[in-house]
Design a protein around this motif. Structure first.
Motif, PDB file in Angstrom:
ATOM      1  N   GLY A 140     -12.502  13.719   9.623  1.00 35.14           N
ATOM      2  CA  GLY A 140     -11.140  13.621  10.139  1.00 35.14           C
ATOM      3  C   GLY A 140     -10.118  13.138   9.126  1.00 35.14           C
ATOM      4  O   GLY A 140      -9.070  12.632   9.509  1.00 35.14           O
ATOM      5  N   SER A 141     -10.385  13.284   7.837  1.00 35.36           N
ATOM      6  CA  SER A 141      -9.404  12.793   6.851  1.00 35.36           C
ATOM      7  C   SER A 141      -8.256  13.753   6.613  1.00 35.36           C
ATOM      8  O   SER A 141      -7.188  13.328   6.199  1.00 35.36           O
ATOM      9  CB  SER A 141     -10.047  12.556   5.488  1.00 35.36           C
ATOM     10  OG  SER A 141     -11.365  12.224   5.582  1.00 35.36           O
ATOM     11  N   ALA A 160      -6.366  15.981   8.375  1.00 38.10           N
ATOM     12  CA  ALA A 160      -5.459  16.577   9.359  1.00 38.10           C
ATOM     13  C   ALA A 160      -4.077  16.698   8.732  1.00 38.10           C
ATOM     14  O   ALA A 160      -3.594  15.750   8.113  1.00 38.10           O
ATOM     15  CB  ALA A 160      -5.392  15.716  10.614  1.00 38.10           C
ATOM     16  N   LEU A 187      -7.136  20.680  10.776  1.00 45.44           N
ATOM     17  CA  LEU A 187      -7.899  20.152   9.653  1.00 45.44           C
ATOM     18  C   LEU A 187      -7.914  21.219   8.564  1.00 45.44           C
ATOM     19  O   LEU A 187      -8.291  22.365   8.821  1.00 45.44           O
ATOM     20  CB  LEU A 187      -9.338  19.852  10.073  1.00 45.44           C
ATOM     21  CG  LEU A 187      -9.549  18.742  11.111  1.00 45.44           C
ATOM     22  CD1 LEU A 187     -11.036  18.619  11.425  1.00 45.44           C
ATOM     23  CD2 LEU A 187      -9.009  17.415  10.606  1.00 45.44           C
ATOM     24  N   CYS A 209      -8.865  11.911  13.674  1.00 45.89           N
ATOM     25  CA  CYS A 209      -8.104  12.529  12.591  1.00 45.89           C
ATOM     26  C   CYS A 209      -6.609  12.323  12.804  1.00 45.89           C
ATOM     27  O   CYS A 209      -5.835  12.398  11.853  1.00 45.89           O
ATOM     28  CB  CYS A 209      -8.421  14.017  12.502  1.00 45.89           C
ATOM     29  SG  CYS A 209      -7.949  14.967  13.960  1.00 45.89           S
TER      30      CYS A 209
END
Ligand code: FES
Lengths: 152, 231
Positions: B60-61, B63, B72, B147
């Protein structure tokens, strides 16, 4: 040798200034806000009712009759029946409160400063209640037994 | 295929305002947007900054706003998006640099709903039993990867920095509907505050944005109903 920490840039990076309401300090949560809950519920119920009321109003006033035939006599006959008076009173109440509730949520969405919020909400309530009162006064105190206006 | 990446850039040391910069690159339709961003960073402009970690839609980094929708970067294919790709950081967050935004207010709101099991009974010798049916009730909301795509797509969240946002509500749902949990009242008290669950306008942007296909809006409505029925 100690590690050098680079100096923070002075531009644009704006730190949030105040600690926000979501920071937990171990305090007990504030009591349940029933007003927001019921205003949400009222939104749903009044919306469904308005679908019936506003559509009936539209059909009766603009499709079956139209603006050409609606005049003082028409209103007089219509408001001779308590049924239509109740109908119009309910329509007035639902439409105004439903709309006011909507504007209230808009104010909460877009007006962040406390003072402006209070100001806007106050104006909204004063104007809304004023219209509600004069509308209700007309519907309730209208006297259908007055003679028709003389034809021009 | 030749694609144009239009990326919103912001360098806090130099820029006063964020601005768009375009990059022409060669990409395969089966490349992900993340690959396209890497192409820019590795071969065109090393200063481009973005978060990514797993590159497989799990952490979830990454987004970000891709052609106006929160996605994403590691899950979207260049071929599906098209030749012109506009990439911005998510709205509703403070930009730190380029596509990197400050997630701290987001996590602060997340922590406020107590995202952990609360049970005041002594732990049993084995596990706390839960039937498959009871587990099913909150299955969807266990899938959240935090995210921020849902909160960053939410108009009330954009305009009102105090609004708790869909992500925190989804994670409250995950515990409120868990039969083993006893903290529902505490979470509902948090969510019923004036900037809590009732600032939701049922816009459905969050449901569209969620990369894990969580029915976010439905989860939020379920919480509102529980509040109503339990009064
Ligand atoms: S890099 Fe981990 S979700 Fe995309």
């Amino acid at each position: 040798m100690a590690i050098q920490t680079p100096e923070r840039p002075k531009t644009a990076l704006k730190e949030p200034t105040k600690r926000s309401r979501w920071t937990r300090t171990g305090a007990r949560p504030r009591p349940t806000n029933a007003f927001e809950l019921y205003s949400w519920y009222f939104f749903r119920v009044s919306g469904i009712l308005l679908l019936v009321f506003a559509l009936t109003h539209l059909v009766v006033m603009h499709l079956i009759n139209n603006v050409e035939v609606i005049n003082y006599d028409f209103v007089r006959q219509r408001w001779a029946s308590p049924l239509w008076r109740t109908f119009d009173l309910l329509l007035l109440f639902l439409a105004l409160t439903h709309g006011m509730n909507g504007v209230r949520t808009l104010i909460y969405d877009y007006v962040q400063s406390k003072g402006w919020r209070v100001f806007n909400i106050s104006v909204l309530y004063i104007v809304g209640i004023f219209f509600l009162l004069i509308g209700a006064q007309v519907i309730i105190t209208f006297n259908p037994n007055l003679p028709s206006l003389p034809a021009k | 295929m030749q694609v144009t990446l239009k990326i919103l850039r912001f360098d806090p040391e130099k820029d006063k305002k964020a601005h768009f910069k375009s990059y022409e690159i060669e990409a395969d339709p089966l490349d992900r947007i993340l690959d396209a961003l890497n192409t820019v960073k590795w071969y065109k402009d090393g200063t481009l900054t973005f978060r990514r970690s797993c590159a497989h839609g799990v952490c979830g980094s990454d987004a970000m706003r891709i052609n106006g929708r929160n996605r994403l970067a590691c899950k979207e294919l260049v071929g599906d998006i098209g030749k012109k790709i506009t990439i911005e950081p998510m709205l509703g967050f403070r930009i730190l640099k380029d596509l990197v935004v400050d997630m701290e207010p987001f996590f602060e709101k997340y922590r406020s709903i107590k995202p952990y099991l609360i049970n005041y009974e002594d732990p049993p010798a084995t596990e706390r039993f839960q039937s498959a049916e009871d587990r099913e009730i909150f299955d969807e909301t266990t899938k959240c990867i935090l995210c921020g795509a849902c909160s960053g797509s939410c108009p009330p969240f954009w305009s009102n920095s105090e609004f708790i946002g869909p992500a925190a509500i989804v994670n409250a749902h995950r515990f409120i509907f868990d039969s083993r949990d006893q903290g529902s009242d505490e979470r509902i008290a948090v969510l019923s505050q004036s900037e809590g669950v009732f600032r939701c306008r049922t816009v459905y942007n969050c449901t569209d944005a969620c990369p894990r296909e969580i029915p976010v809006t439905k989860a939020i409505e379920q919480i509102k109903r529980v509040m109503l029925y339990n009064r």
